[in-house]
Scaffold this motif. Sequence first.
Motif, PDB file in Angstrom:
ATOM      1  N   LEU A 104      -3.669   0.817  -8.965  1.00  0.00           N
ATOM      2  CA  LEU A 104      -2.801   0.064  -8.401  1.00  0.00           C
ATOM      3  C   LEU A 104      -1.321   0.208  -9.468  1.00  0.00           C
ATOM      4  O   LEU A 104      -2.365   0.684 -10.703  1.00  0.00           O
ATOM      5  CB  LEU A 104      -2.645  -2.164  -7.714  1.00  0.00           C
ATOM      6  CG  LEU A 104      -3.457  -1.818  -7.264  1.00  0.00           C
ATOM      7  CD1 LEU A 104      -4.150  -2.983  -6.693  1.00  0.00           C
ATOM      8  CD2 LEU A 104      -2.517  -1.308  -5.428  1.00  0.00           C
ATOM      9  N   PRO A 109       0.437  -0.089  -4.647  1.00  0.00           N
ATOM     10  CA  PRO A 109      -0.217   1.364  -5.067  1.00  0.00           C
ATOM     11  C   PRO A 109       0.724   2.331  -6.081  1.00  0.00           C
ATOM     12  O   PRO A 109       2.118   2.317  -6.042  1.00  0.00           O
ATOM     13  CB  PRO A 109      -0.453   1.565  -3.725  1.00  0.00           C
ATOM     14  CG  PRO A 109      -0.185   0.839  -2.568  1.00  0.00           C
ATOM     15  CD  PRO A 109       0.127   0.564  -3.760  1.00  0.00           C
ATOM     16  N   THR A 122      -7.570   5.542  -2.395  1.00  0.00           N
ATOM     17  CA  THR A 122      -6.247   3.999  -2.187  1.00  0.00           C
ATOM     18  C   THR A 122      -7.043   2.700  -2.877  1.00  0.00           C
ATOM     19  O   THR A 122      -8.053   2.804  -3.451  1.00  0.00           O
ATOM     20  CB  THR A 122      -6.713   3.854  -0.365  1.00  0.00           C
ATOM     21  OG1 THR A 122      -6.638   4.505   0.597  1.00  0.00           O
ATOM     22  CG2 THR A 122      -7.048   2.448  -0.355  1.00  0.00           C
ATOM     23  N   PRO A 123      -6.209   2.189  -2.940  1.00  0.00           N
ATOM     24  CA  PRO A 123      -6.578   0.777  -4.412  1.00  0.00           C
ATOM     25  C   PRO A 123      -8.018   0.650  -4.006  1.00  0.00           C
ATOM     26  O   PRO A 123      -7.673   0.468  -2.352  1.00  0.00           O
ATOM     27  CB  PRO A 123      -5.710  -0.133  -4.204  1.00  0.00           C
ATOM     28  CG  PRO A 123      -4.209   1.021  -4.363  1.00  0.00           C
ATOM     29  CD  PRO A 123      -4.775   2.165  -2.999  1.00  0.00           C
ATOM     30  N   SER A 124      -8.825   0.005  -4.812  1.00  0.00           N
ATOM     31  CA  SER A 124     -10.074  -0.306  -4.139  1.00  0.00           C
ATOM     32  C   SER A 124     -10.060  -1.849  -3.932  1.00  0.00           C
ATOM     33  O   SER A 124      -9.297  -2.553  -4.716  1.00  0.00           O
ATOM     34  CB  SER A 124     -11.336  -0.102  -5.171  1.00  0.00           C
ATOM     35  OG  SER A 124     -11.230  -0.478  -6.417  1.00  0.00           O
ATOM     36  N   VAL A 169      -7.886  -4.457  -6.238  1.00  0.00           N
ATOM     37  CA  VAL A 169      -7.248  -5.814  -6.233  1.00  0.00           C
ATOM     38  C   VAL A 169      -7.137  -6.533  -7.313  1.00  0.00           C
ATOM     39  O   VAL A 169      -6.498  -7.860  -7.253  1.00  0.00           O
ATOM     40  CB  VAL A 169      -6.869  -6.086  -4.293  1.00  0.00           C
ATOM     41  CG1 VAL A 169      -6.202  -6.938  -4.044  1.00  0.00           C
ATOM     42  CG2 VAL A 169      -6.427  -4.792  -4.246  1.00  0.00           C
ATOM     43  N   TRP A 211       3.238  -3.163  -0.095  1.00  0.00           N
ATOM     44  CA  TRP A 211       2.605  -1.333   0.017  1.00  0.00           C
ATOM     45  C   TRP A 211       3.049  -0.831   1.248  1.00  0.00           C
ATOM     46  O   TRP A 211       3.519  -1.940   2.823  1.00  0.00           O
ATOM     47  CB  TRP A 211       1.181  -0.967   0.130  1.00  0.00           C
ATOM     48  CG  TRP A 211       0.301  -1.502   1.459  1.00  0.00           C
ATOM     49  CD1 TRP A 211       0.205  -0.845   2.024  1.00  0.00           C
ATOM     50  CD2 TRP A 211      -0.005  -2.930   1.295  1.00  0.00           C
ATOM     51  NE1 TRP A 211      -0.833  -1.541   3.095  1.00  0.00           N
ATOM     52  CE2 TRP A 211      -0.944  -3.376   2.479  1.00  0.00           C
ATOM     53  CE3 TRP A 211      -0.041  -4.148   0.757  1.00  0.00           C
ATOM     54  CZ2 TRP A 211      -1.467  -4.388   2.912  1.00  0.00           C
ATOM     55  CZ3 TRP A 211      -0.881  -5.359   0.911  1.00  0.00           C
ATOM     56  CH2 TRP A 211      -1.921  -5.094   2.219  1.00  0.00           C
ATOM     57  N   THR A 226      -0.278   3.921   3.015  1.00  0.00           N
ATOM     58  CA  THR A 226      -1.552   3.466   2.422  1.00  0.00           C
ATOM     59  C   THR A 226      -2.180   2.640   3.343  1.00  0.00           C
ATOM     60  O   THR A 226      -2.302   1.413   3.013  1.00  0.00           O
ATOM     61  CB  THR A 226      -1.770   2.652   1.201  1.00  0.00           C
ATOM     62  OG1 THR A 226      -0.350   3.323   0.279  1.00  0.00           O
ATOM     63  CG2 THR A 226      -3.039   2.455   0.270  1.00  0.00           C
ATOM     64  N   ASP A 250      -4.921   1.968   4.827  1.00  0.00           N
ATOM     65  CA  ASP A 250      -6.728   1.359   4.871  1.00  0.00           C
ATOM     66  C   ASP A 250      -6.432   0.075   3.694  1.00  0.00           C
ATOM     67  O   ASP A 250      -7.693  -0.360   3.657  1.00  0.00           O
ATOM     68  CB  ASP A 250      -7.594   2.757   4.181  1.00  0.00           C
ATOM     69  CG  ASP A 250      -8.169   3.856   5.020  1.00  0.00           C
ATOM     70  OD1 ASP A 250      -8.102   3.308   5.875  1.00  0.00           O
ATOM     71  OD2 ASP A 250      -8.730   4.791   3.937  1.00  0.00           O
ATOM     72  N   LEU A 251      -5.276  -0.653   2.970  1.00  0.00           N
ATOM     73  CA  LEU A 251      -4.966  -0.990   1.675  1.00  0.00           C
ATOM     74  C   LEU A 251      -5.494  -2.273   2.673  1.00  0.00           C
ATOM     75  O   LEU A 251      -5.447  -3.798   1.997  1.00  0.00           O
ATOM     76  CB  LEU A 251      -3.569  -1.120   1.264  1.00  0.00           C
ATOM     77  CG  LEU A 251      -4.067  -2.090   0.164  1.00  0.00           C
ATOM     78  CD1 LEU A 251      -4.424  -1.621  -1.055  1.00  0.00           C
ATOM     79  CD2 LEU A 251      -3.017  -1.321  -0.840  1.00  0.00           C
ATOM     80  N   THR A 286      -8.361  -3.534   2.493  1.00  0.00           N
ATOM     81  CA  THR A 286      -9.304  -3.673   1.721  1.00  0.00           C
ATOM     82  C   THR A 286      -8.342  -5.540   1.271  1.00  0.00           C
ATOM     83  O   THR A 286      -9.240  -6.652   0.528  1.00  0.00           O
ATOM     84  CB  THR A 286      -9.087  -2.878   0.728  1.00  0.00           C
ATOM     85  OG1 THR A 286      -9.404  -1.827   0.681  1.00  0.00           O
ATOM     86  CG2 THR A 286      -9.439  -4.021  -0.674  1.00  0.00           C
ATOM     87  N   ALA A 287      -7.457  -5.415   1.189  1.00  0.00           N
ATOM     88  CA  ALA A 287      -6.660  -7.055   0.636  1.00  0.00           C
ATOM     89  C   ALA A 287      -6.758  -8.091   1.766  1.00  0.00           C
ATOM     90  O   ALA A 287      -7.039  -9.073   0.821  1.00  0.00           O
ATOM     91  CB  ALA A 287      -5.189  -6.598   1.708  1.00  0.00           C
TER      92      ALA A 287
END
Length: 277
Positions: A29, A45, A52-54, A58, A76, A81, A83-84, A87-88
């Motif tokens: 990020l 991102p 992808t940001p983990s 985050v 985003w 992206t 998969d984010l 994750t978020a």
Amino acid sequence: MHKDLFVRLERFYDAVPRDAARAEEHGGLVLFVRDGAGWPFYSRPRLDAAATPSLADVTAVRERQRELGLPEALEWVHETTPDLLATARAAGLSVLEAPLMVLDPARLPDPATLTDVPVRVLDPAADGFAADVAARRAVAAVGFSAAGTARGEAGPAQRDDAVTELDVAALDEERARIVDGRRLSVLAGTAEDGALASGMAMRVDDVAEIAGVATLPVARRRGLGAAVTAALARELLAAGTDLVFLSAGSEEIARVYLRVGFRRIGTACIAEPTALI
């Protein structure tokens, strides 16, 4: 074609804050931190991120935003992206999935056909420029405090109460950005009632985003939001902008933009901490 379009959008999102903020990288990020007063920017991102940001990325960005007293804002494009999103949400963020729309210039109507209320572009050389900028911001504050497209009670009195005096630096920045083509602002209103709707656009080279389109609740259902959007789009095209886009706050609001020639191409994700009840 969409792949190239999304690449252009990512470059735009990355470029907009860089002349007013410093960039801090946190894993996958980047956090844009404005130096001095002004609207706080987001984290996004990284353009050159390999993955992808983990969840750790985050978490680190949110800790840094809290440390700096900034909103915990993460944005985003889902198609870029995907998969984010999971994750978020795993990080405890609430995600608005906003329709991401681009303009088809061939379908753009004349603003005058959409409403009987005059629409004008703000002139940085005009004597009333400071008052116009303050009115644009006040209309947005009142309009966004009552989300949606339904009519309501808030009107000119509430707008006037929301007007705040701009400091010299903020006004100079607004004027400079309009003069060099990076910003465009529009007001719709009458001599009797003043500003009833407003909007703005941010431009980087041949790409521009229309944002902040708002109408006082008492003046809704009169075509003002559509007219403001169309006026901004026409000015942008006349200035040589090749790609005009926006993010609608809901499917209901997206229908307003469909009338002006925009079509949906994806989803813009806007994440913030889940509100406590």
